[in-house]
Design an enzyme around this catalytic site. Sequence first.
Site, mmCIF file in Angstrom:
data_model
loop_
_atom_site.group_PDB
_atom_site.id
_atom_site.type_symbol
_atom_site.label_atom_id
_atom_site.label_comp_id
_atom_site.label_asym_id
_atom_site.label_seq_id
_atom_site.Cartn_x
_atom_site.Cartn_y
_atom_site.Cartn_z
ATOM 1 N N SER A 253 -2.857 -7.893 2.776
ATOM 2 C CA SER A 253 -3.481 -7.660 4.240
ATOM 3 C C SER A 253 -3.771 -9.101 4.792
ATOM 4 C CB SER A 253 -4.481 -6.615 4.510
ATOM 5 O OG SER A 253 -3.750 -5.336 4.154
ATOM 6 N N ARG B 168 -1.570 -5.917 -8.413
ATOM 7 C CA ARG B 168 -0.364 -6.797 -7.990
ATOM 8 C C ARG B 168 -0.247 -7.940 -9.338
ATOM 9 N NH1 ARG B 168 -2.766 -7.408 -2.291
ATOM 10 N NH2 ARG B 168 -4.755 -7.456 -3.524
ATOM 11 N N HIS C 130 0.793 -1.107 0.053
ATOM 12 C CA HIS C 130 -0.050 0.031 0.062
ATOM 13 C C HIS C 130 0.852 1.204 0.188
ATOM 14 C CE1 HIS C 130 -3.304 -2.499 2.137
ATOM 15 N NE2 HIS C 130 -3.700 -2.215 1.027
ATOM 16 N N LYS D 199 -18.539 -5.742 7.592
ATOM 17 C CA LYS D 199 -17.411 -6.586 7.738
ATOM 18 C C LYS D 199 -16.678 -6.743 8.820
ATOM 19 C CE LYS D 199 -14.006 -6.166 3.980
ATOM 20 N NZ LYS D 199 -13.464 -5.336 2.916
HETATM 21 P P1 ADP Z 1 -9.915 -3.933 -0.602
HETATM 22 O O1 ADP Z 1 -10.527 -4.500 0.476
HETATM 23 O O2 ADP Z 1 -10.574 -2.738 -0.859
HETATM 24 O O3 ADP Z 1 -9.289 -4.949 -1.329
HETATM 25 P P2 ADP Z 1 -6.979 -3.433 0.437
HETATM 26 O O4 ADP Z 1 -6.702 -2.629 1.615
HETATM 27 O O5 ADP Z 1 -6.956 -4.914 0.403
HETATM 28 O O6 ADP Z 1 -8.653 -3.035 0.319
HETATM 29 O O7 ADP Z 1 -6.389 -2.856 -0.816
HETATM 30 C C1 ADP Z 1 -6.506 -1.626 -1.253
HETATM 31 C C2 ADP Z 1 -6.084 -1.085 -2.621
HETATM 32 O O8 ADP Z 1 -4.628 -1.500 -2.317
HETATM 33 C C3 ADP Z 1 -6.381 -2.171 -3.578
HETATM 34 O O9 ADP Z 1 -6.483 -1.436 -4.911
HETATM 35 C C4 ADP Z 1 -5.374 -3.378 -3.986
HETATM 36 O O10 ADP Z 1 -5.348 -3.747 -4.946
HETATM 37 C C5 ADP Z 1 -4.234 -2.438 -3.422
HETATM 38 N N1 ADP Z 1 -3.046 -3.176 -2.895
HETATM 39 C C6 ADP Z 1 -3.158 -4.160 -1.720
HETATM 40 N N2 ADP Z 1 -1.844 -4.566 -1.658
HETATM 41 C C7 ADP Z 1 -1.219 -4.124 -2.607
HETATM 42 C C8 ADP Z 1 0.255 -4.530 -2.914
HETATM 43 N N3 ADP Z 1 1.036 -5.320 -2.375
HETATM 44 N N4 ADP Z 1 0.554 -3.605 -4.005
HETATM 45 C C9 ADP Z 1 -0.110 -2.911 -4.707
HETATM 46 N N5 ADP Z 1 -1.395 -2.531 -4.477
HETATM 47 C C10 ADP Z 1 -1.793 -3.288 -3.292
#
Ligand code: ADP
Length: 163
Positions: free
Chosen positions: A132, A95, A22, A46
Site C-alpha cells: 500500500s 512477501r 491483500h 497515524k
Molecule cells: P500494516 O500497517 O499492519 O503492515 P498492511 O495493510 O500494510 O498493514 O498489511 C496488512 C497485512 O497484509 C500484513 O501482514 C502484510 O504483511 C500483509 N500484506 C501486505 N501486502 C501484501 C502482499 N502484497 N502480499 C501478501 N501479504 C501482504
Amino acid sequence: MAPNKFVRAIFPGSFDPITNGHLDVIHRGIKIVDELIIAVGDDPQKEYLFDGQERVEMIRELTNDIPEVKVERFSGLMVDFARRVGAQVILRGLRNLTDVQHEFELALTNRAVGHLETMFIMTGEQYGFTSSTLIREVGRYGGDVSGLIPPSIYKKLKNKLDT
Ligand code: ADP
C-alpha cells in the site's frame, strides 16, 4: 486445533488502500478458517490517505460475495480486538524476508501479551512487491498502479490524489 472446531481469524492491517496482495491473502485464508474478520486499523496517531470508514467500505465492496468474510474497524491492541470478537488466531501475509523479521517480532509479542497464535500465508509470487505504501507513493507522482489494485480502488485512489 481440535477437529470440527469453528475457527475464527482476524486479518489486521491498515489497508490504505487494500491491494491485490491483500485480496490474495484473504482468498487463500478463507479456505483454511471458518470465518475471517478483516480488522481495519484506525490509529489516531497515524496519518492515513483514506479514512477508516472509506477503507472499511472499499474492502466490504470487494468481499461482499464471500459470506465468511466480515470487515470491522478497530483501534487499540490487536489482541484486545481479537478477544472481543472471539477470534482464536491472527492471520498475516508474508512477501519476503523483511516481512518475516517484522512479523516474527509481532507474532511473538501477540503471543506473549494475548496468548494468541499467528498464522502466515505466503503471497502469490506476482504480489511479492505489492505494498500500500508504494502504491500511494507511485500514485502520488502519477505512476500507473492499475495492475496492483482492483479497478474500483484505482478509481478512488485517482480521485483522492487529484483533489
Ligand atoms: P500494516 O500497517 O499492519 O503492515 P498492511 O495493510 O500494510 O498493514 O498489511 C496488512 C497485512 O497484509 C500484513 O501482514 C502484510 O504483511 C500483509 N500484506 C501486505 N501486502 C501484501 C502482499 N502484497 N502480499 C501478501 N501479504 C501482504
